[in-house]
Design a protein around this motif. Structure first.
Motif, PDB file in Angstrom:
ATOM      1  N   SER A  32       5.755   7.729  47.442  1.00 14.69           N
ATOM      2  CA  SER A  32       7.122   7.984  46.990  1.00 14.69           C
ATOM      3  C   SER A  32       7.568   6.883  46.037  1.00 14.69           C
ATOM      4  O   SER A  32       7.129   5.730  46.150  1.00 14.69           O
ATOM      5  CB  SER A  32       8.085   8.050  48.182  1.00 14.69           C
ATOM      6  N   TYR A  33       8.454   7.235  45.118  1.00 15.07           N
ATOM      7  CA  TYR A  33       8.990   6.250  44.176  1.00 15.07           C
ATOM      8  C   TYR A  33      10.251   6.800  43.522  1.00 15.07           C
ATOM      9  O   TYR A  33      10.520   8.007  43.549  1.00 15.07           O
ATOM     10  CB  TYR A  33       7.957   5.918  43.091  1.00 15.07           C
ATOM     11  N   ARG A  34      11.017   5.903  42.946  1.00 15.95           N
ATOM     12  CA  ARG A  34      12.133   6.264  42.073  1.00 15.95           C
ATOM     13  C   ARG A  34      11.843   5.693  40.695  1.00 15.95           C
ATOM     14  O   ARG A  34      11.466   4.532  40.576  1.00 15.95           O
ATOM     15  CB  ARG A  34      13.464   5.717  42.598  1.00 15.95           C
ATOM     16  N   GLU A  35      12.023   6.510  39.677  1.00 15.21           N
ATOM     17  CA  GLU A  35      11.763   6.054  38.313  1.00 15.21           C
ATOM     18  C   GLU A  35      13.088   5.835  37.587  1.00 15.21           C
ATOM     19  O   GLU A  35      13.858   6.775  37.382  1.00 15.21           O
ATOM     20  CB  GLU A  35      10.905   7.071  37.560  1.00 15.21           C
ATOM     21  N   TYR A  36      13.326   4.596  37.208  1.00 12.99           N
ATOM     22  CA  TYR A  36      14.565   4.235  36.517  1.00 12.99           C
ATOM     23  C   TYR A  36      14.331   4.241  35.005  1.00 12.99           C
ATOM     24  O   TYR A  36      13.271   3.852  34.517  1.00 12.99           O
ATOM     25  CB  TYR A  36      15.047   2.861  36.974  1.00 12.99           C
ATOM     26  N   ARG A  37      15.343   4.679  34.279  1.00 16.69           N
ATOM     27  CA  ARG A  37      15.236   4.768  32.828  1.00 16.69           C
ATOM     28  C   ARG A  37      16.396   4.026  32.169  1.00 16.69           C
ATOM     29  O   ARG A  37      17.543   4.134  32.593  1.00 16.69           O
ATOM     30  CB  ARG A  37      15.222   6.228  32.387  1.00 16.69           C
ATOM     31  N   ARG A  38      16.054   3.304  31.129  1.00 17.18           N
ATOM     32  CA  ARG A  38      17.047   2.552  30.366  1.00 17.18           C
ATOM     33  C   ARG A  38      16.764   2.740  28.883  1.00 17.18           C
ATOM     34  O   ARG A  38      15.617   2.670  28.455  1.00 17.18           O
ATOM     35  CB  ARG A  38      17.016   1.068  30.754  1.00 17.18           C
ATOM     36  N   TYR A  39      17.817   2.980  28.114  1.00 20.14           N
ATOM     37  CA  TYR A  39      17.678   3.236  26.684  1.00 20.14           C
ATOM     38  C   TYR A  39      18.122   2.014  25.890  1.00 20.14           C
ATOM     39  O   TYR A  39      19.138   1.383  26.202  1.00 20.14           O
ATOM     40  CB  TYR A  39      18.519   4.445  26.270  1.00 20.14           C
ATOM     41  N   TYR A  40      17.350   1.715  24.826  1.00 20.68           N
ATOM     42  CA  TYR A  40      17.665   0.593  23.944  1.00 20.68           C
ATOM     43  C   TYR A  40      17.612   1.085  22.499  1.00 20.68           C
ATOM     44  O   TYR A  40      16.605   1.665  22.071  1.00 20.68           O
ATOM     45  CB  TYR A  40      16.664  -0.551  24.138  1.00 20.68           C
ATOM     46  N   PHE A  41      18.684   0.853  21.767  1.00 21.65           N
ATOM     47  CA  PHE A  41      18.728   1.277  20.368  1.00 21.65           C
ATOM     48  C   PHE A  41      17.730   0.464  19.550  1.00 21.65           C
ATOM     49  O   PHE A  41      17.625  -0.758  19.698  1.00 21.65           O
ATOM     50  CB  PHE A  41      20.141   1.099  19.810  1.00 21.65           C
ATOM     51  N   GLU A  42      16.974   1.156  18.682  1.00 24.76           N
ATOM     52  CA  GLU A  42      15.954   0.508  17.860  1.00 24.76           C
ATOM     53  C   GLU A  42      16.301   0.713  16.381  1.00 24.76           C
ATOM     54  O   GLU A  42      15.954   1.737  15.781  1.00 24.76           O
ATOM     55  CB  GLU A  42      14.576   1.095  18.171  1.00 24.76           C
ATOM     56  N   PRO A  43      17.007  -0.243  15.760  1.00 24.17           N
ATOM     57  CA  PRO A  43      17.470  -0.066  14.371  1.00 24.17           C
ATOM     58  C   PRO A  43      16.332   0.127  13.376  1.00 24.17           C
ATOM     59  O   PRO A  43      16.469   0.885  12.412  1.00 24.17           O
ATOM     60  CB  PRO A  43      18.235  -1.367  14.085  1.00 24.17           C
ATOM     61  N   SER A  44      15.205  -0.566  13.575  1.00 20.14           N
ATOM     62  CA  SER A  44      14.124  -0.523  12.593  1.00 20.14           C
ATOM     63  C   SER A  44      13.484   0.856  12.486  1.00 20.14           C
ATOM     64  O   SER A  44      12.838   1.168  11.485  1.00 20.14           O
ATOM     65  CB  SER A  44      13.049  -1.558  12.956  1.00 20.14           C
TER      66      SER A  44
END
Length: 429
Positions: A32-44
């Motif tokens: 079992s697991y929980r998958e966490y997601r985080r978004y980061y803006f990539e200007p290039s």
């Protein structure tokens, strides 16, 4: 465990960091697991910027209007007055960052205070507010230790063996994997089933063609026209209804009853009539199709592109003046693309261990087989020559030595001759 995935939304590119936490192994060969997601803006990598200002239909107003259309007319007038009080109109002008991750709204604060639970967020309101810094639920998948054919297959999600969003048991099934890996030894007859919490359902890709990715052989699996087909065109999808045109999935049952639909971008693989209501849509497989390129012997994805479009069902609702004279339409709000591929040292190691070494071993295998056959042939020839040489020696020995009868006279013959001579002598006398 972390994974980086590139996402493109509103011409802005974001890196999505995936990290599995609370990993727990169980005695029944599951984990079992929980998958966490985080978004980061990539200007290039982006064409636009998070500070760019755009105007889109106001989902709060137009979505709520459809949800509340069956209320008494007097209540609808009160709702319209509430919208005006908080300066909420049919369209919304915000920056990309605000639309994505949330903005302050007096109406949202009012609804959360007096009608708690009506909205999916208790703070800012945005299209992807609930996705950032969140997890996709508690997945329990099989490790494949007892049966490699079950590896990565979902056993349960949030403790559930099946869903309750849809109308039929088949549509509520949780099938396949979590969408990151599949069992090995795939064939062209195989399919790629997986469960998507964001789409609130299981989906399945089918074999499209063979190819290679930077020297690694692959099978491409893609979505079929039946993926979001309505129940009229594809009977098994009847459980996902109430349906509209084919190519639209009604997700209101798992999205707080909001009149939202998901589709492929630009209504690709959808009913062409949807293109008549919106200008500027030009669906193509190359730009708007969904696919997974996978290494068949291992079940490891090499190159993936998941593209989905969020649509809002809008129409005129009497009593709510903000809807004006809007025609009944399914309006594209935003479409996004998530793609990822193996590259760098990982790809090099993958190519060496799973392409080069097996090829060398196969060549060596046939080389050893050829060497073995050559050894057998040489041994047979040597044995044949030795046998012929021995046979020739035996024949030579028999022919080259006289027999005993040639060397010694037979005693009986010699005596007979003497006696005959004596008899003849006596007769002469």
């Amino acid at each position: 465990m972390q994974l980086l995935v590139q996402s493109r939304i509103l011409l802005c590119d974001f890196l999505k960091r995936l990290q599995k936490e609370n990993i727990t192994f169980h005695p029944n060969n599951t984990v079992s697991y929980r998958e966490y997601r985080r978004y980061y803006f990539e200007p290039s990598m982006s064409v636009g910027n998070e500070s760019d200002v755009v105007t889109i239909p106001n989902m709060l107003v137009l979505g709520a209007a459809v949800m509340l259309e069956n209320l008494p007319f007097a209540l609808r007038l009160m709702i319209s007055a509430t919208f005006k009080t908080f300066n909420e109109g049919p369209f919304l002008t915000k920056t990309v960052g605000e639309l994505m991750w949330g903005y302050d709204s007096g109406l949202v604060e009012f609804l959360n205070k007096y009608l708690p639970g009506m909205l999916p967020t208790s703070g800012k309101f945005g299209l992807f507010t609930e996705f950032n810094n969140s997890n996709t639920g508690l997945f329990t998948i099989f490790t494949g230790q007892d049966d490699i054919r079950k590896v990565h297959r979902v056993d349960s999600w949030n403790g559930l063996k099946e869903l309750s969003y849809w109308r039929t048991p088949q549509c509520n099934m949780i099938n396949g994997t979590a969408g990151q890996m599949w069992p090995p030894f795939l064939t062209k007859e195989s399919t790629l089933p997986f469960y998507s919490p964001d789409a609130c359902r299981s989906m399945e890709f089918i074999y499209q063609r063979s190819g290679d990715f930077k020297g690694v052989p692959l099978y491409r699996f893609s979505s079929s026209k039946n993926l979001f087909a309505n129940g009229t065109e594809y009977a098994p999808n009847e459980g996902f209804c109430p349906c509209r045109q084919s190519g639209l999935l009604n997700v209101s049952s798992c999205r707080y009853n909001s009149p939202t639909f998901i589709s492929q971008p630009h209504f690709y693989n959808a009913d062409p009539v949807l293109l008549d209501y919106v200008q500027g849509l030009h669906p193509t497989e190359e730009e708007h199709g969904l696919f997974i390129d996978i290494h068949p012997p291992t079940g490891v994805p090499l190159n993936v592109a998941i593209r989905l479009q969020l649509n809002l069902y809008m129409k005129r609702v009497s009593g709510i003046t903000e809807t004006g004279k809007i025609s009944e339409v399914v309006m594209p709000m935003i479409w996004f693309e998530e793609n990822g591929y193996i590259d760098g040292p990982v790809l090099k190691t993958f190519h060496t261990n799973l392409v080069v070494l097996p090829a060398v071993m196969e060549i060596m295998q046939y080389g050893f087989i050829a060497l073995g056959l050559a050894t057998v042939v040489v041994a047979a020839l040597v044995h044949h020559r030795v046998k012929r040489a021995r046979h020739a020696v035996v024949i030579s020995t028999v022919v080259g030595h006289p027999s005993a009868s040639d060397k010694e006279p037979v005693k009986g013959s010699h005596s007979g001759g003497t006696q005959e001579k004596s008899i003849m002598g006596n007769s002469e006398k």
